[in-house]
Design an enzyme around this catalytic site. Structure first.
Site, PDB file in Angstrom:
ATOM      1  N   LYS A  11      -2.234   2.172  -6.044  1.00 35.40           N
ATOM      2  CA  LYS A  11      -2.451   0.912  -6.757  1.00 35.40           C
ATOM      3  C   LYS A  11      -3.929   0.686  -7.102  1.00 35.40           C
ATOM      4  O   LYS A  11      -4.811   1.378  -6.580  1.00 35.40           O
ATOM      5  CB  LYS A  11      -1.911  -0.240  -5.906  1.00 35.40           C
ATOM      6  CG  LYS A  11      -0.401  -0.178  -5.678  1.00 35.40           C
ATOM      7  CD  LYS A  11       0.093  -1.433  -4.973  1.00 35.40           C
ATOM      8  CE  LYS A  11       1.597  -1.404  -4.791  1.00 35.40           C
ATOM      9  NZ  LYS A  11       2.107  -2.681  -4.226  1.00 35.40           N
ATOM     10  N   HIS A 117       2.738   2.110  -3.526  1.00 36.09           N
ATOM     11  CA  HIS A 117       4.144   1.740  -3.710  1.00 36.09           C
ATOM     12  C   HIS A 117       4.983   2.990  -3.507  1.00 36.09           C
ATOM     13  O   HIS A 117       4.555   4.092  -3.846  1.00 36.09           O
ATOM     14  CB  HIS A 117       4.383   1.196  -5.131  1.00 36.09           C
ATOM     15  CG  HIS A 117       5.839   1.119  -5.488  1.00 36.09           C
ATOM     16  ND1 HIS A 117       6.629   0.058  -5.115  1.00 36.09           N
ATOM     17  CD2 HIS A 117       6.655   2.000  -6.135  1.00 36.09           C
ATOM     18  CE1 HIS A 117       7.877   0.276  -5.538  1.00 36.09           C
ATOM     19  NE2 HIS A 117       7.915   1.451  -6.159  1.00 36.09           N
TER      20      HIS A 117
HETATM   21  P1  CMP Z   1       5.596  -2.689  -3.383  1.00 36.17           P
HETATM   22  O1  CMP Z   1       6.099  -1.611  -2.476  1.00 36.17           O
HETATM   23  O2  CMP Z   1       4.807  -2.253  -4.572  1.00 36.17           O
HETATM   24  O3  CMP Z   1       6.837  -3.563  -3.889  1.00 36.17           O
HETATM   25  C1  CMP Z   1       6.673  -4.906  -4.324  1.00 36.17           C
HETATM   26  C2  CMP Z   1       5.322  -5.454  -4.003  1.00 36.17           C
HETATM   27  O4  CMP Z   1       5.193  -6.854  -4.013  1.00 36.17           O
HETATM   28  C3  CMP Z   1       4.941  -5.067  -2.585  1.00 36.17           C
HETATM   29  O5  CMP Z   1       4.687  -3.664  -2.520  1.00 36.17           O
HETATM   30  C4  CMP Z   1       3.745  -5.969  -2.341  1.00 36.17           C
HETATM   31  O6  CMP Z   1       2.526  -5.415  -2.789  1.00 36.17           O
HETATM   32  C5  CMP Z   1       4.051  -7.187  -3.234  1.00 36.17           C
HETATM   33  N1  CMP Z   1       4.284  -8.401  -2.453  1.00 36.17           N
HETATM   34  C6  CMP Z   1       3.517  -9.494  -2.456  1.00 36.17           C
HETATM   35  N2  CMP Z   1       4.010 -10.440  -1.646  1.00 36.17           N
HETATM   36  C7  CMP Z   1       5.127  -9.936  -1.097  1.00 36.17           C
HETATM   37  C8  CMP Z   1       6.071 -10.442  -0.159  1.00 36.17           C
HETATM   38  N3  CMP Z   1       5.989 -11.656   0.360  1.00 36.17           N
HETATM   39  N4  CMP Z   1       7.116  -9.624   0.189  1.00 36.17           N
HETATM   40  C9  CMP Z   1       7.228  -8.381  -0.340  1.00 36.17           C
HETATM   41  N5  CMP Z   1       6.353  -7.852  -1.240  1.00 36.17           N
HETATM   42  C10 CMP Z   1       5.301  -8.631  -1.603  1.00 36.17           C
END
Ligand code: CMP
Length: 140
Positions: A11, A117
């Site tokens: 990211k 991610h």
């Molecule tokens: P990622 O694995 O990219 O999938 C969704 C993304 O949303 C997660 O990682 C986090 O970076 C972001 N995110 C922000 N707030 C939350 C939250 N409360 N729960 C889950 N994901 C979150």
């Protein structure tokens, strides 16, 4: 034990801090092979489309903004049980809850700027890989 592929994103918080090599060293040490890779900068529309599954969540706008704050590196990882192996290697979404030695524990700044991610299922991996890569860009 199945040979799988999964989508990995380094990211903007990771590219800004010049951490792509350090993070990929953790990924490769875990036994995952990078079989496709490119550095891109998403538009807002592309970020919204990629994360459409989170559209109704309160964090959706902030998430999309953080994903367009700088370049990202998208890559396909291949290995035995790659989906679950990469999720273990990343650690919990919130770095505060991540286990020592995981990417997010070592490198993430916050739940949003959590450095990486990874796809959450084999089915979503196929969808997410196809979002960024064509067949001829993946060299196993
Ligand atoms: P990622 O694995 O990219 O999938 C969704 C993304 O949303 C997660 O990682 C986090 O970076 C972001 N995110 C922000 N707030 C939350 C939250 N409360 N729960 C889950 N994901 C979150």
């Amino acid at each position: 034990m199945t040979l799988q592929r999964t989508l990995s994103i380094l990211k903007p918080d990771a590219t800004r801090r010049n951490l792509t090599g350090k993070i990929n060293a953790v990924i490769e040490t875990a036994g995952l092979r990078i079989v496709a890779q490119k550095r891109i900068w998403l538009s807002l529309a592309q970020a919204q489309q990629f994360y459409a599954v989170h559209e109704s969540r309160a964090f959706f706008n902030d998430l999309c903004q953080s994903m367009i704050a700088g370049p990202i590196v998208v890559q396909v990882l291949e290995g035995t049980d790659a989906v679950s192996k990469y999720r273990e290697t990343m650690g919990a979404t919130n770095p505060e809850n991540a286990t020592a030695g995981t990417i997010r524990k070592e490198f993430a700044e916050s739940i949003e700027a959590n450095s990486v991610h990874g796809s959450d299922s084999e089915e979503n991996a196929a969808i997410e890989i196809a979002f960024f890569f064509s067949h001829i860009e993946i060299v196993g």
